[in-house]
Motif scaffolding. Structure first.
Motif, mmCIF file in Angstrom:
data_model
loop_
_atom_site.group_PDB
_atom_site.id
_atom_site.type_symbol
_atom_site.label_atom_id
_atom_site.label_comp_id
_atom_site.label_asym_id
_atom_site.label_seq_id
_atom_site.Cartn_x
_atom_site.Cartn_y
_atom_site.Cartn_z
ATOM 1 N N CYS A 53 0.838 -1.210 0.000
ATOM 2 C CA CYS A 53 0.000 0.000 0.000
ATOM 3 C C CYS A 53 0.868 1.254 0.000
ATOM 4 O O CYS A 53 0.595 2.214 -0.729
ATOM 5 C CB CYS A 53 -0.919 0.008 1.218
ATOM 6 S SG CYS A 53 -2.307 -1.146 1.136
ATOM 7 N N TYR A 54 1.929 1.246 0.813
ATOM 8 C CA TYR A 54 2.811 2.416 0.887
ATOM 9 C C TYR A 54 3.573 2.596 -0.427
ATOM 10 O O TYR A 54 3.770 3.721 -0.903
ATOM 11 C CB TYR A 54 3.785 2.282 2.056
ATOM 12 C CG TYR A 54 3.098 2.076 3.395
ATOM 13 C CD1 TYR A 54 1.894 2.707 3.680
ATOM 14 C CD2 TYR A 54 3.630 1.223 4.365
ATOM 15 C CE1 TYR A 54 1.248 2.523 4.888
ATOM 16 C CE2 TYR A 54 2.985 1.032 5.574
ATOM 17 C CZ TYR A 54 1.797 1.682 5.836
ATOM 18 O OH TYR A 54 1.159 1.490 7.038
ATOM 19 N N TYR A 70 1.119 4.136 -2.849
ATOM 20 C CA TYR A 70 0.876 5.548 -2.529
ATOM 21 C C TYR A 70 2.019 6.430 -3.024
ATOM 22 O O TYR A 70 1.795 7.425 -3.734
ATOM 23 C CB TYR A 70 0.702 5.707 -1.013
ATOM 24 C CG TYR A 70 0.557 7.145 -0.573
ATOM 25 C CD1 TYR A 70 -0.677 7.794 -0.651
ATOM 26 C CD2 TYR A 70 1.650 7.860 -0.075
ATOM 27 C CE1 TYR A 70 -0.816 9.115 -0.240
ATOM 28 C CE2 TYR A 70 1.516 9.181 0.334
ATOM 29 C CZ TYR A 70 0.290 9.811 0.242
ATOM 30 O OH TYR A 70 0.159 11.122 0.643
ATOM 31 N N TYR A 71 3.243 6.077 -2.682
ATOM 32 C CA TYR A 71 4.385 6.927 -3.040
ATOM 33 C C TYR A 71 4.657 6.915 -4.548
ATOM 34 O O TYR A 71 5.002 7.948 -5.126
ATOM 35 C CB TYR A 71 5.635 6.487 -2.278
ATOM 36 C CG TYR A 71 5.622 6.893 -0.826
ATOM 37 C CD1 TYR A 71 5.606 8.231 -0.455
ATOM 38 C CD2 TYR A 71 5.621 5.936 0.185
ATOM 39 C CE1 TYR A 71 5.578 8.612 0.881
ATOM 40 C CE2 TYR A 71 5.601 6.302 1.519
ATOM 41 C CZ TYR A 71 5.580 7.643 1.859
ATOM 42 O OH TYR A 71 5.563 8.010 3.184
ATOM 43 N N LYS A 130 2.189 9.121 -6.207
ATOM 44 C CA LYS A 130 2.446 10.535 -5.884
ATOM 45 C C LYS A 130 3.654 11.083 -6.637
ATOM 46 O O LYS A 130 3.858 12.296 -6.683
ATOM 47 C CB LYS A 130 2.672 10.687 -4.376
ATOM 48 C CG LYS A 130 1.448 10.434 -3.526
ATOM 49 C CD LYS A 130 0.505 11.630 -3.493
ATOM 50 C CE LYS A 130 1.052 12.745 -2.621
ATOM 51 N NZ LYS A 130 0.074 13.851 -2.473
ATOM 52 N N LEU A 186 -4.192 7.178 -7.746
ATOM 53 C CA LEU A 186 -4.897 7.509 -6.513
ATOM 54 C C LEU A 186 -6.197 8.217 -6.853
ATOM 55 O O LEU A 186 -6.225 9.102 -7.723
ATOM 56 C CB LEU A 186 -4.031 8.415 -5.630
ATOM 57 C CG LEU A 186 -2.726 7.815 -5.092
ATOM 58 C CD1 LEU A 186 -1.942 8.882 -4.340
ATOM 59 C CD2 LEU A 186 -2.991 6.621 -4.199
ATOM 60 N N LEU A 196 -1.632 10.100 3.472
ATOM 61 C CA LEU A 196 -1.579 8.656 3.677
ATOM 62 C C LEU A 196 -2.271 8.311 4.992
ATOM 63 O O LEU A 196 -1.993 8.911 6.024
ATOM 64 C CB LEU A 196 -0.118 8.198 3.709
ATOM 65 C CG LEU A 196 0.157 6.702 3.834
ATOM 66 C CD1 LEU A 196 -0.487 5.946 2.684
ATOM 67 C CD2 LEU A 196 1.651 6.451 3.854
ATOM 68 N N CYS A 229 -1.623 0.131 7.016
ATOM 69 C CA CYS A 229 -2.346 1.011 6.104
ATOM 70 C C CYS A 229 -3.838 0.828 6.360
ATOM 71 O O CYS A 229 -4.353 -0.290 6.265
ATOM 72 C CB CYS A 229 -1.995 0.681 4.656
ATOM 73 S SG CYS A 229 -2.769 1.752 3.445
ATOM 74 N N LEU A 266 -6.645 3.072 1.406
ATOM 75 C CA LEU A 266 -5.963 3.561 0.205
ATOM 76 C C LEU A 266 -6.916 3.374 -0.966
ATOM 77 O O LEU A 266 -7.169 2.245 -1.391
ATOM 78 C CB LEU A 266 -4.648 2.818 -0.044
ATOM 79 C CG LEU A 266 -3.802 3.354 -1.208
ATOM 80 C CD1 LEU A 266 -3.250 4.739 -0.863
ATOM 81 C CD2 LEU A 266 -2.678 2.392 -1.544
#
Length: 205
Positions: free
Chosen positions: A26-27, A30-31, A34, A177, A184, A194, A197
């Motif tokens: 998940c992280y 996300y990154y 982004k 996203l 986050l 997480c 998301l």
């Protein structure tokens, strides 16, 4: 090791490694979403190394060639380590950091704090996989898996799983996203999970 110890380690790998690896992915998502420049570099490597990759063809030696993707995994794990605290117990008196600690002392290691400490990392709050891809920082500085003889037995499995997820998902789908400006969302305890998301997925052409 005895059979009982082996069984215990395998249980830790599969139970302890499921939620943590899921949160780490998940992280990563996300990154990557982004940072479009990171996403494009990652996709270029996947397409180059795995031109005919599908969910039916998988070789570990091919995944091991995904060096930039591996740097993405390490950088996401640096910023958002699924395990936030490491615990160590000393059985005899030790001198540590100028203090004498008695036997029986428990130490709680602030993993997230250490992996964002400005004394050890340039621009520690910035997501920058190049710090590992260009060997600016050694991957051994990522301490979420511990080290030495107490190192997490699931470290290699977690890394391969993360690379496989990246290859399977991003080779076949566009991931974005839903709300790029939302922060986050996570729940922090001993494990940083997480909590939400929201992504938009479409077939990659």
């Amino acid at each position: 090791m005895t059979d009982k110890e082996i069984r215990g380690n395998l249980l830790d790998i599969f139970l302890g490694g499921s939620d943590t690896t899921a949160s780490l992915f998940c992280y990563i998502t996300y990154y990557v979403c982004k940072h479009p420049e990171v996403k494009q570099k990652m996709l270029s490597e996947i397409d180059s190394v795995l031109p005919n990759f599908s969910d039916k063809i998988y070789k570990q030696e091919d995944l091991n060639k995904l060096n930039y993707c591996k740097a993405v995994v390490m950088e996401a794990a640096r910023l958002m380590p699924p395990i936030s605290i490491g615990i160590r117990h000393i059985t005899k008196e030790f001198d540590i950091a100028g203090y004498k600690w008695p036997a029986g002392t428990n130490f709680h290691l602030n993993i997230k704090g250490a992996q964002r400490h400005p004394e050890f990392w340039n621009n520690p709050e910035v997501f920058n996989p190049d710090r590992f891809y260009n060997n600016e920082n050694d991957t051994s500085q990522i301490i979420i898996w511990g080290g030495g003889k107490r190192i997490c037995p699931g470290k290699s499995l977690s890394t391969i799983e993360s690379l496989l997820f990246i290859a399977l998902v991003y080779k076949n789908y566009n991931v974005e996203l839903v709300n790029p400006n939302d922060p986050l969302k996570f729940v922090a305890a001993m494990v940083i999970s997480c909590s939400e998301l929201k992504v938009r997925i479409s077939p990659r052409t």
